[in-house]
Design a protein around this motif. Structure first.
Motif, PDB file in Angstrom:
ATOM      1  N   TYR A 186       0.831  -1.209   0.000  1.00  0.00           N
ATOM      2  CA  TYR A 186       0.000   0.000   0.000  1.00  0.00           C
ATOM      3  C   TYR A 186       0.864   1.257   0.000  1.00  0.00           C
ATOM      4  O   TYR A 186       0.620   2.180  -0.779  1.00  0.00           O
ATOM      5  CB  TYR A 186      -0.922  -0.023   1.225  1.00  0.00           C
ATOM      6  N   TRP A 187       1.859   1.312   0.869  1.00  0.00           N
ATOM      7  CA  TRP A 187       2.649   2.521   1.005  1.00  0.00           C
ATOM      8  C   TRP A 187       3.677   2.702  -0.106  1.00  0.00           C
ATOM      9  O   TRP A 187       4.266   3.782  -0.239  1.00  0.00           O
ATOM     10  CB  TRP A 187       3.320   2.583   2.377  1.00  0.00           C
ATOM     11  N   CYS A 188       3.893   1.699  -0.914  1.00  0.00           N
ATOM     12  CA  CYS A 188       4.841   1.831  -2.028  1.00  0.00           C
ATOM     13  C   CYS A 188       4.159   2.314  -3.311  1.00  0.00           C
ATOM     14  O   CYS A 188       4.818   2.493  -4.332  1.00  0.00           O
ATOM     15  CB  CYS A 188       5.554   0.506  -2.277  1.00  0.00           C
ATOM     16  N   THR A 189       2.854   2.498  -3.264  1.00  0.00           N
ATOM     17  CA  THR A 189       2.129   3.026  -4.416  1.00  0.00           C
ATOM     18  C   THR A 189       1.346   4.262  -3.990  1.00  0.00           C
ATOM     19  O   THR A 189       1.002   4.419  -2.828  1.00  0.00           O
ATOM     20  CB  THR A 189       1.148   1.977  -4.992  1.00  0.00           C
ATOM     21  N   ALA A 190       1.062   5.127  -4.938  1.00  0.00           N
ATOM     22  CA  ALA A 190       0.322   6.365  -4.649  1.00  0.00           C
ATOM     23  C   ALA A 190      -1.164   6.157  -4.904  1.00  0.00           C
ATOM     24  O   ALA A 190      -1.579   5.225  -5.582  1.00  0.00           O
ATOM     25  CB  ALA A 190       0.853   7.498  -5.524  1.00  0.00           C
ATOM     26  N   GLY A 191      -1.963   7.068  -4.358  1.00  0.00           N
ATOM     27  CA  GLY A 191      -3.401   7.053  -4.620  1.00  0.00           C
ATOM     28  C   GLY A 191      -4.176   6.231  -3.610  1.00  0.00           C
ATOM     29  O   GLY A 191      -3.619   5.636  -2.691  1.00  0.00           O
ATOM     30  N   GLN A 192      -5.459   6.215  -3.803  1.00  0.00           N
ATOM     31  CA  GLN A 192      -6.342   5.511  -2.888  1.00  0.00           C
ATOM     32  C   GLN A 192      -6.595   4.098  -3.395  1.00  0.00           C
ATOM     33  O   GLN A 192      -6.807   3.875  -4.583  1.00  0.00           O
ATOM     34  CB  GLN A 192      -7.664   6.264  -2.756  1.00  0.00           C
ATOM     35  N   ASP A 193      -6.566   3.144  -2.503  1.00  0.00           N
ATOM     36  CA  ASP A 193      -6.881   1.749  -2.822  1.00  0.00           C
ATOM     37  C   ASP A 193      -7.796   1.236  -1.710  1.00  0.00           C
ATOM     38  O   ASP A 193      -7.325   0.739  -0.693  1.00  0.00           O
ATOM     39  CB  ASP A 193      -5.601   0.913  -2.917  1.00  0.00           C
ATOM     40  N   GLN A 194      -9.089   1.403  -1.908  1.00  0.00           N
ATOM     41  CA  GLN A 194     -10.050   1.084  -0.857  1.00  0.00           C
ATOM     42  C   GLN A 194     -10.044  -0.389  -0.482  1.00  0.00           C
ATOM     43  O   GLN A 194     -10.244  -0.729   0.692  1.00  0.00           O
ATOM     44  CB  GLN A 194     -11.448   1.529  -1.274  1.00  0.00           C
ATOM     45  N   GLN A 195      -9.811  -1.249  -1.450  1.00  0.00           N
ATOM     46  CA  GLN A 195      -9.781  -2.682  -1.134  1.00  0.00           C
ATOM     47  C   GLN A 195      -8.602  -2.997  -0.222  1.00  0.00           C
ATOM     48  O   GLN A 195      -8.744  -3.709   0.776  1.00  0.00           O
ATOM     49  CB  GLN A 195      -9.695  -3.526  -2.402  1.00  0.00           C
ATOM     50  N   LEU A 196      -7.441  -2.469  -0.545  1.00  0.00           N
ATOM     51  CA  LEU A 196      -6.256  -2.700   0.280  1.00  0.00           C
ATOM     52  C   LEU A 196      -6.421  -2.054   1.654  1.00  0.00           C
ATOM     53  O   LEU A 196      -6.074  -2.654   2.678  1.00  0.00           O
ATOM     54  CB  LEU A 196      -5.024  -2.135  -0.436  1.00  0.00           C
TER      55      LEU A 196
END
Length: 162
Positions: free
Chosen positions: A63-73
């Motif tokens: 999660y923290w290595c990618t930008a933006g929102q990921d509601q599932q994660l």
């Protein structure tokens, strides 16, 4: 033909002692089987805490290595954090010192995974968070194992602690 008291009294005492020993062995076996089952369940709970903690660690570092929102994660991380917290509460509920220690480490792990701009739509990647996530995950698991050793039922009985 009458049996003398000197014969039947020792026989009766011997039979009573054998019966008492047999009953005592069965009672002790049940008690120790109960303790063994309880200890096995506690060991399983600690293994589950370890397994799910490392699942959270993997999800959170991704999660923290990618930008933006990921509601599932985000949902997976928060849901697993809640599950581990409930496991900890259940496992250590009768052991206040261990429970406090575990809750402190759980809070640190939760904070490492969900602080900063967690859940924000415009979140940027933050690989620096991964170090804290790793460290707190390992500390949580190590503390769970250490605290588990302190709460062994038979040790508590024989040492008369708590």
């Amino acid at each position: 033909m009458a049996i003398e008291q000197s014969v039947w009294l020792p026989a009766l005492i011997g039979a009573g002692a054998a019966l008492g020993t047999n009953v005592g062995e069965r009672v002790l076996a049940r008690v120790f089987d109960g303790y063994a089952r309880q200890e096995a369940q506690r060991d399983y709970d600690v293994e589950l805490i370890e397994k799910v903690t490392f699942e959270i660690r993997d999800l959170a570092t991704t999660y923290w290595c990618t930008a933006g929102q990921d509601q599932q994660l985000e949902g997976s991380i928060v849901g697993r954090l809640t599950f581990v917290a409930s496991l900890i509460d259940g496992l250590y509920k009768g052991h206040l010192d261990e429970l406090r220690t575990m809750q402190m480490h759980m809070n640190r792990f939760d904070q490492a995974c969900t602080s900063d701009d967690f859940g924000s739509v415009d979140r940027i990647s933050n690989a620096g968070m991964c170090r804290d996530i790793e460290t707190t995950a390992y500390n949580l698991v190590h503390t769970a194992m250490s605290s588990r050793r302190k709460m062994t039922t038979l040790r508590r009985i024989f040492n008369h602690t708590r």
